[in-house]
Design an enzyme around this catalytic site. Structure first.
Site, short mmCIF file in Angstrom:
data_model
loop_
_atom_site.label_atom_id
_atom_site.label_comp_id
_atom_site.label_asym_id
_atom_site.label_seq_id
_atom_site.Cartn_x
_atom_site.Cartn_y
_atom_site.Cartn_z
N ILE A 1 0.83 -1.21 0.00
CA ILE A 1 0.00 0.00 0.00
C ILE A 1 0.86 1.25 0.00
O ILE A 1 0.50 2.27 -0.61
CB ILE A 1 -0.95 -0.05 1.21
CG1 ILE A 1 -1.93 -1.22 1.03
CG2 ILE A 1 -1.70 1.24 1.39
CD1 ILE A 1 -2.38 -1.86 2.30
N ASP A 2 2.00 1.20 0.65
CA ASP A 2 2.89 2.35 0.73
C ASP A 2 3.42 2.72 -0.66
O ASP A 2 3.36 3.88 -1.07
CB ASP A 2 4.05 2.03 1.67
CG ASP A 2 4.54 3.25 2.44
OD1 ASP A 2 3.87 4.29 2.39
OD2 ASP A 2 5.57 3.14 3.12
N ASP A 3 3.97 1.73 -1.37
CA ASP A 3 4.45 2.00 -2.73
C ASP A 3 3.33 2.50 -3.62
O ASP A 3 3.52 3.41 -4.44
CB ASP A 3 5.05 0.73 -3.33
CG ASP A 3 6.52 0.57 -2.97
OD1 ASP A 3 7.36 1.09 -3.72
OD2 ASP A 3 6.82 -0.06 -1.95
N GLU B 1 2.61 6.21 -3.04
CA GLU B 1 3.66 7.10 -3.54
C GLU B 1 3.77 7.07 -5.06
O GLU B 1 4.10 8.09 -5.68
CB GLU B 1 5.00 6.72 -2.90
CG GLU B 1 5.11 7.06 -1.42
CD GLU B 1 5.05 8.55 -1.16
OE1 GLU B 1 5.59 9.34 -1.97
OE2 GLU B 1 4.45 8.94 -0.15
N HIS C 1 0.91 8.44 4.08
CA HIS C 1 1.14 8.47 2.63
C HIS C 1 -0.16 8.22 1.87
O HIS C 1 -0.41 8.85 0.83
CB HIS C 1 2.18 7.42 2.25
CG HIS C 1 3.55 7.73 2.75
ND1 HIS C 1 4.50 6.76 3.01
CD2 HIS C 1 4.15 8.92 3.04
CE1 HIS C 1 5.61 7.34 3.44
NE2 HIS C 1 5.43 8.64 3.46
#
Length: 684
Positions: free
Chosen positions: A402-404, A407, A478
């Site tokens: 989910i972070d990638d 971003e 993020h």
């Protein structure tokens, strides 16, 4: 408390006069702005020079020498260790040894017992004599710390493979674990993705209990040389620890009466599970540890080294090797091209590179091609959700995170791509998938939904690192920032994320950093997200964060935080100034409207003054987190992308840049629903 620049508990280091003079005590001066512009231009040129022709960026991902030692032990176990590889690995391992004979898990960190044991074994394999000064110092320190018996479970598993430790003195990991239903607390999907990929092959290894002839004895690493294998001793257990100790005893008893056909079937089911998750490049999950254990497990089940699965897996290990000019060989735990590319794109765009610059368009093309469009393990909890995320690595379709994804969407929206519809379609899929991965409490974890069981961490063999994936402030920040940029500030799901962030602010005003070190990372992620989502810079939560950042600023103008802040509160916000952590602090302060404040001016001055001639920054300190305290990462591009993003936003005067596609999409969250962003009492 004023932080010191060397991380000590003594008096603060006096401020560097040149840093103080650079921007001065008052409003920004023209010379200061010109220096900041020059520094930004040099950083842009340097980062552009590092882009691959295909459009991606990737910096080295440095961890610790256990990666190198375990690579050699794997090759020894499989009978494929060669002298060239061994010599190159040994050269790197020797270079990382500390003056006291130990090896640490991060730069300037304390010696670590398990890391030192594994490094010592690797050097023995390379032919280093036990009485050589560096080896004698290491073995003496190991004995002082309790010897092999005090090492973590995973180290003792490696030792058991060669007969240096007894399998009976290790916790039991039955392969029948694969059959536990998904509702059961200790089923494989109750573990985080990285732990799951490691545990499944280890259950095969544990069941087989192989022992390959050891190339030498290790008596010198035991506290009593006359007792090569000390009894397995554990401190008295109470509460849940006692329950899980009894569970381990029950599993040991079960091993003696296990139905052999059932055990064989369980191991074969585990093998199918492993093979089904092998990536196109031969690796597993894009990370080295599961690949190592998967190769051992499949080999024990009869897969020979020429089998396509093992052959591809062995070849994939070479991609983790970084060969250096001195002939040494460092092993990366994984590779970070997607993460590095999206962060580099954001940095360059915020630094003023035109949105249609060829470098940005190439980066966007490459990122679009990396979107994961097939289900992975995450779909066990979300079976009806359409795929649409991005992974961290080159090849990892089973575990997008989910972070990638958040971003990458932010990065794509900063590029003026000629195929607008292609970008829009990819972003729509990503937003839909991200919303679908929201946990019950309104926040987001990294890889899975509601991966919050308290039980896996209590298992006797889980004595190293996190094995679950609960929501975190940095990932949630993020995501909220991305959703706000997509004009979804008023969506109830976004507002739940905002409320979660406000609710989880620490009493000191910071936010905990799960995937970066530590409170500086968490705060640097959350403050820009909250402001982007409509929380006013005058909101009490934002003001508390600003106050904390100003208190944490080092006397030299930068910010730094040591990894010891995870286990020891005395280290929170304290450490040697680093470029990446200074960048995080500046991003938060700029988002909070502090551009003309003294803290921002001094932080910018520190970045300008410490920049190297080639436009980069030196950063030996580890500012990335794999597992809090247990496994640390030095992302070699962090020292570029975060300072550059901060300088770009400082020069543009825009705290949280709007993208061309989403500017002025909605009124602020506070102006519409003020009650929605008031912070309730922090959870106990």
């Amino acid at each position: 408390m004023t932080a010191t620049t060397d991380g000590s508990t003594g008096a603060a280091t006096p401020p560097a006069p040149s840093a103080s003079d650079l921007l001065g005590p008052g409003p920004d001066t023209s010379p200061a702005l010109e220096r900041a512009k020059s520094a930004t231009a040099r950083a842009v040129d340097h980062l552009l020079s590092r882009q691959d022709a295909e459009g991606w960026w990737k910096g080295d991902l440095e961890t610790n020498v256990t990666m190198d030692a375990e690579d050699l032990m794997l090759r020894q176990f499989l009978g494929i260790r060669d002298e060239e590889t061994t010599a190159a690995a040994a050269r790197y391992i020797r270079s990382e040894q500390r003056a006291d004979g130990t090896w640490a898990t991060f730069h300037d960190g304390p010696g670590d017992l398990s890391t030192t044991i594994e490094a010592y074994i690797a050097l023995r394999m390379a032919g280093d004599a036990t009485d050589a000064p560096h080896m004698a110092a290491a073995s003496a320190w190991v004995r002082e710390q309790g010897g092999i018996a005090a090492a973590r479970v995973f180290t003792r598993i490696w030792l058991a493979l060669f007969g240096w430790w007894k399998w009976d003195e290790l916790p039991e990991m039955p392969p029948e674990l694969i059959y536990l239903p998904k509702w059961f607390p200790l089923n494989i999907y109750a573990f985080g993705s990285w732990a799951r990929q490691t545990i499944v092959p280890l259950t095969i290894v544990s069941a087989k209990r192989p022992v390959r002839p050891a190339p030498f004895a290790l008596d010198e690493l035991h506290t009593d040389p006359d007792l090569p294998r000390p009894p397995f001793a554990q401190p008295p257990a109470t509460g849940w620890d006692a329950v899980f100790r009894r569970l381990d005893e029950a599993l040991r008893a079960y091993r003696r009466i296990a139905v052999r056909p059932l055990r064989r079937a369980a191991m074969n089911t585990c093998a199918r599970w492993i093979v089904e998750r092998q990536e196109n490049d031969g690796c597993w999950g894009g990370i080295q540890p599961p690949a190592v254990y998967s190769l051992i497990a499949l080999h024990l089940l009869g897969y020979d080294l020429e089998h396509p699965v093992l052959s591809a897996g062995l070849k994939s290990l070479d991609q983790f090797a970084v060969w250096r000019e001195d002939g040494s060989r460092m092993i990366e735990a994984c590779q970070s091209p997607v993460w590095d590319t999206c962060l580099s794109t954001v940095a360059l765009a915020d630094a003023g590179l035109p949105a249609d610059h060829p470098a940005l368009v190439r980066a966007a093309d490459w990122m679009l091609g990396e979107q994961v469009v097939r289900p992975g393990d995450w779909s066990v909890r979300r079976p009806g959700l359409t795929p649409g995320g991005w992974s961290f690595e080159f090849h990892n379709d089973n575990y997008p995170d989910i972070d990638d994804t958040a971003e990458v969407v932010l990065a794509l929206r900063k590029v003026r791509h000629p195929d607008r519809e292609r970008v829009d379609a990819a972003v729509r899929r990503a937003v839909r998938w991200t919303y679908g991965m929201q946990s019950r409490d309104g926040a987001w974890g990294a890889f899975d939904v509601d991966n919050t069981s308290r039980f896996p961490n209590r298992l006797p063999f889980c004595d190293f690192g996190e094995v679950v994936d609960p929501p975190s402030a940095d990932v949630t920040g993020h995501v909220v920032e991305m959703l706000a940029a997509e004009g979804r500030t008023l969506d109830p799901r976004t507002r739940r994320g905002v409320r979660w962030l406000l609710r989880h602010q620490e009493p000191n005003g910071a936010w905990f950093g799960r995937w970066g070190v530590n409170y500086l990372y968490g705060t640097g992620a959350v403050v820009p997200a909250l402001v982007a989502a409509g929380v006013s810079a005058s909101h009490p939560s934002i003001r508390r964060a600003v106050d904390w950042l100003e208190r944490a600023q080092n006397t030299d103008g930068g910010w730094g935080e040591d990894l010891r802040s995870y286990p020891d509160p005395e280290w929170i916000g304290r450490g040697v100034s680093t470029a990446s952590q200074t960048g995080w602090a500046l991003l938060a302060l700029l988002a909070a409207g502090q551009r003309d404040g003294a803290a921002v001016r001094r932080g910018v001055a520190w970045l300008v003054e410490t920049q190297r001639e080639d436009g980069s920054w030196a950063e030996p300190y580890y500012t990335g987190t794999g597992f809090p305290w247990d496994f640390s990462i030095n992302y070699h591009l962090y020292r570029m992308v975060f300072p550059l993003t901060a300088l770009g936003r400082y020069l543009s005067g825009v705290a949280v840049p709007d993208t061309p596609e989403t500017a002025a999409a909605e009124p602020s969250l506070e102006s519409v629903t003020p009650a929605a962003v008031q912070a309730p009492p922090r959870d106990s």
